[in-house]
Scaffold this motif. Structure first.
Motif, PDB file in Angstrom:
ATOM      1  N   ARG A 199      24.803  52.151  10.527  1.00  0.00           N
ATOM      2  CA  ARG A 199      25.547  50.924   9.968  1.00  0.00           C
ATOM      3  C   ARG A 199      26.847  51.533   9.135  1.00  0.00           C
ATOM      4  NH1 ARG A 199      25.202  45.600   9.751  1.00  0.00           N
ATOM      5  NH2 ARG A 199      22.837  44.779   9.425  1.00  0.00           N
ATOM      6  N   SER A 200      27.022  52.998   9.116  1.00  0.00           N
ATOM      7  CA  SER A 200      28.017  53.547   8.525  1.00  0.00           C
ATOM      8  C   SER A 200      29.030  54.072   9.698  1.00  0.00           C
ATOM      9  CB  SER A 200      27.482  54.730   7.964  1.00  0.00           C
ATOM     10  OG  SER A 200      28.495  55.660   7.427  1.00  0.00           O
ATOM     11  N   ILE A 201      30.210  53.568   9.496  1.00  0.00           N
ATOM     12  CA  ILE A 201      31.207  53.904  10.588  1.00  0.00           C
ATOM     13  C   ILE A 201      31.873  55.318  10.417  1.00  0.00           C
ATOM     14  CG2 ILE A 201      33.714  53.199  11.359  1.00  0.00           C
ATOM     15  CD1 ILE A 201      33.160  50.547  10.336  1.00  0.00           C
ATOM     16  N   ALA A 202      31.825  55.753   9.029  1.00  0.00           N
ATOM     17  CA  ALA A 202      32.231  57.066   8.604  1.00  0.00           C
ATOM     18  C   ALA A 202      30.999  57.989   9.419  1.00  0.00           C
ATOM     19  CB  ALA A 202      32.133  57.547   7.095  1.00  0.00           C
ATOM     20  N   ARG A 203      29.883  57.629   9.420  1.00  0.00           N
ATOM     21  CA  ARG A 203      28.895  58.568   9.898  1.00  0.00           C
ATOM     22  C   ARG A 203      28.802  58.470  11.525  1.00  0.00           C
ATOM     23  NH1 ARG A 203      26.654  62.900   9.595  1.00  0.00           N
ATOM     24  NH2 ARG A 203      24.885  63.384  10.842  1.00  0.00           N
ATOM     25  N   LEU A 204      29.341  57.526  12.233  1.00  0.00           N
ATOM     26  CA  LEU A 204      29.486  57.254  13.650  1.00  0.00           C
ATOM     27  C   LEU A 204      30.551  58.212  13.927  1.00  0.00           C
ATOM     28  CD1 LEU A 204      28.820  53.540  14.163  1.00  0.00           C
ATOM     29  CD2 LEU A 204      27.211  55.358  14.846  1.00  0.00           C
ATOM     30  N   ARG A 205      31.753  58.285  13.032  1.00  0.00           N
ATOM     31  CA  ARG A 205      32.690  59.203  13.310  1.00  0.00           C
ATOM     32  C   ARG A 205      32.525  60.739  13.445  1.00  0.00           C
ATOM     33  NH1 ARG A 205      36.199  55.831   9.849  1.00  0.00           N
ATOM     34  NH2 ARG A 205      37.039  54.183  11.255  1.00  0.00           N
ATOM     35  N   GLN A 206      31.440  61.013  12.313  1.00  0.00           N
ATOM     36  CA  GLN A 206      31.360  62.365  12.378  1.00  0.00           C
ATOM     37  C   GLN A 206      30.418  62.688  13.561  1.00  0.00           C
ATOM     38  OE1 GLN A 206      28.915  62.185   8.631  1.00  0.00           O
ATOM     39  NE2 GLN A 206      30.512  63.211   7.604  1.00  0.00           N
ATOM     40  N   LEU A 207      29.461  61.757  13.905  1.00  0.00           N
ATOM     41  CA  LEU A 207      28.601  62.070  15.074  1.00  0.00           C
ATOM     42  C   LEU A 207      29.296  62.280  16.345  1.00  0.00           C
ATOM     43  CD1 LEU A 207      25.798  59.611  14.145  1.00  0.00           C
ATOM     44  CD2 LEU A 207      25.633  62.032  14.015  1.00  0.00           C
ATOM     45  N   ASP A 208      30.328  61.349  16.406  1.00  0.00           N
ATOM     46  CA  ASP A 208      31.246  61.406  17.503  1.00  0.00           C
ATOM     47  C   ASP A 208      31.945  62.921  17.729  1.00  0.00           C
ATOM     48  OD1 ASP A 208      32.468  59.861  19.806  1.00  0.00           O
ATOM     49  OD2 ASP A 208      34.234  60.308  18.694  1.00  0.00           O
ATOM     50  N   GLU A 209      32.228  63.273  16.765  1.00  0.00           N
ATOM     51  CA  GLU A 209      32.817  64.623  16.786  1.00  0.00           C
ATOM     52  C   GLU A 209      31.800  65.665  16.853  1.00  0.00           C
ATOM     53  OE1 GLU A 209      35.626  66.053  13.813  1.00  0.00           O
ATOM     54  OE2 GLU A 209      36.704  64.270  13.817  1.00  0.00           O
ATOM     55  N   LEU A 210      30.824  65.746  16.229  1.00  0.00           N
ATOM     56  CA  LEU A 210      29.777  66.693  16.212  1.00  0.00           C
ATOM     57  C   LEU A 210      29.269  66.768  17.609  1.00  0.00           C
ATOM     58  CD1 LEU A 210      27.684  68.268  14.682  1.00  0.00           C
ATOM     59  CD2 LEU A 210      26.283  66.438  14.471  1.00  0.00           C
ATOM     60  N   PHE A 211      28.954  65.616  18.342  1.00  0.00           N
ATOM     61  CA  PHE A 211      28.384  65.877  19.785  1.00  0.00           C
ATOM     62  C   PHE A 211      29.475  65.864  20.975  1.00  0.00           C
ATOM     63  CE2 PHE A 211      24.749  64.321  17.453  1.00  0.00           C
ATOM     64  CZ  PHE A 211      23.789  65.171  17.809  1.00  0.00           C
TER      65      PHE A 211
END
Ligand SMILES: NC(=O)C1=CN([C@@H]2O[C@H](COP(=O)(O)OP(=O)(O)OC[C@H]3O[C@@H](n4cnc5c(N)ncnc54)[C@H](O)[C@@H]3O)[C@@H](O)[C@H]2O)C=CC1
Ligand SMILES: CC(=O)C(=O)O
Ligand SMILES: [Mg+2]
Length: 370
Positions: A199-211
């Motif tokens: 639900r968190s776009i900020a978290r989705l951005r972090q995950l995109d970078e992380l992976f």
């Protein structure tokens, strides 16, 4: 302070509240620690090791509860433990009260001061005493899914990573926090096709970078959950609203349209679960099937790897436990991160989301302590 460590009694729970190394730290800080005999057996820590660390060994849980001002455990107290807690005794452990009115009632009646590991906070907005077990459970979730996908276990008969020329399993992780991230790391490592929803776009951005593009990320809406779940071989439930009952994101109707032999691993089951069809299971009988979908809903997953888990948990709980032992309840009033852990005090519920989930009155701590 007199600190007590009973042996865990939940089914197949092999962790221990304090390792011998942690006992040594409490004793060095001037506290006395009573440990129930055999409490460390699950991690191969003998009574002798506890004695050497400075603990006094007691033959029964009753003696430990009876003689201690603070009880340090791992899992939520079981019915035979609620009745041994007393007024003003500090209980420091996982509680997961939101989906558990009976335990809540037991703790309220006891008059104890219960601090839940899972709602203690840190300066980064995280949950430092939940995180280590979420790391373990996230990683285990893919091992559990892999086992359940085997044909003889009722699954689709898929190898998670496939082989060259044959597509791998599609793994959908709902909730991209600590559990979700560690599940995704394992799934990616095994070669699965992984999608994460949050639900968190900020978290989705972090995950995109992380992976680095190795997982697909998707904003979590009813429609997105439905589309992903219908196409999945494995769905990992990893959402959390701290303290509250988990939101039910996958309905029975959605489940019935899933692939036969698909697997759901509802890690969020300790907060009630995010699938309508989830109910808590134990390591003794971890799975059941509904509509052809295998459900794995073990509420104490890290208990299966107690050696890793007890050390990881003790690393995180030690500074907070020592603060409680050094200062007693004053530590809770003084430190707002520890105060966030206070769920029950003097027969009142002091954590809002827990009280709301249970439909019981909420008392802010200042009021409860007055
Ligand atoms: N069964 C077991 O043995 C264990 C269970 N857990 C449980 O796993 C759950 C997850 O824990 P953590 O990963 O540490 O929490 P977390 O707080 O790190 O992550 C939760 C994530 O869920 C997301 N979220 C909230 N509502 C959502 C929605 N509607 N759709 C999609 N995402 C949503 C949040 O944005 C957050 O990123 C908790 O219930 C925790 O208690 C943790 C360890 C062991
Ligand atoms: C977090 C939790 O429920 C566990 O480690 O068992
Ligand atoms: Mg429970």
């Amino acid at each position: 302070m007199k600190v007590g460590v009973p042996k865990e009694i939940k089914t197949h729970e092999y962790r221990v509240g304090l390792t011998p190394g942690a006992v040594r730290e409490y004793v060095a800080a001037g506290h006395s620690v009573a440990v129930e005999t055999n409490a460390g057996a699950g991690i191969g820590a003998s009574d002798e090791e506890y004695r050497k660390a400075g603990a006094t060994l007691l033959g029964s849980a009753r003696e430990v509860f009876g003689s201690s001002e603070m009880i340090v455990k791992v899992k939520e107290p079981q019915p035979s433990e609620w009745t041994q807690l007393r007024e003003n005794q500090i209980l420091f452990t996982y509680l997961h009260l939101a989906p558990d009115p009976e335990q809540a009632n037991g703790l309220l009646k006891s008059g104890c001061t219960a601090i839940a590991y899972e709602t203690v906070t840190d300066a980064n907005g995280g949950l430092p005493l939940l995180a280590p077990m979420s790391e373990v459970a996230g990683r285990l979730s893919i091992e559990a899914a892999s086992a359940a996908l085997k044909r003889y276990a009722g699954g689709r008969g898929l190898l998670v990573g496939g082989v060259p020329g044959v597509q791998p399993a599609r793994i959908v992780v709902i909730g991209g926090g600590v559990v979700g991230t560690h599940a995704a790391r394992m799934a990616v490592g095994l070669g699965a096709e992984v999608t994460m929803l949050d639900r968190s776009i900020a978290r989705l951005r972090q995950l995109d970078e992380l992976f680095d593009g190795r997982v697909r990320t998707r904003f979590s809406t009813i429609e997105a959950v439905e589309e992903e779940v219908f196409a999945a071989d494995v769905v990992v439930g990893a959402v959390l609203i701290p303290g509250a009952s988990a939101p039910r994101l996958v309905s029975r109707k959605m489940l019935s349209a899933m692939r036969k032999g698909a697997v759901i691993v509802d890690v969020a089951i300790d907060q009630g679960g995010c699938f309508e069809t989830s109910r808590p299971t134990t390591h003794a009988e971890p799975t059941y099937e509904i509509d052809g979908v295998i459900h794995y809903c073990v509420a104490n997953m890290p208990g299966a790897v107690p050696l890793t888990s007890s050390h990881a948990l003790n690393n995180a709980t030690l500074p907070f436990g020592l603060a409680l032992a050094n200062k007693g309840f004053a530590a809770v009033l003084e430190n707002h991160h520890l105060r966030a852990g206070l769920n029950v005090y003097g027969g009142r519920l002091t954590y809002k989301a827990v009280a709301e989930s249970l439909g019981l009155p909420y008392s802010p701590i200042v009021q409860a302590a007055a």
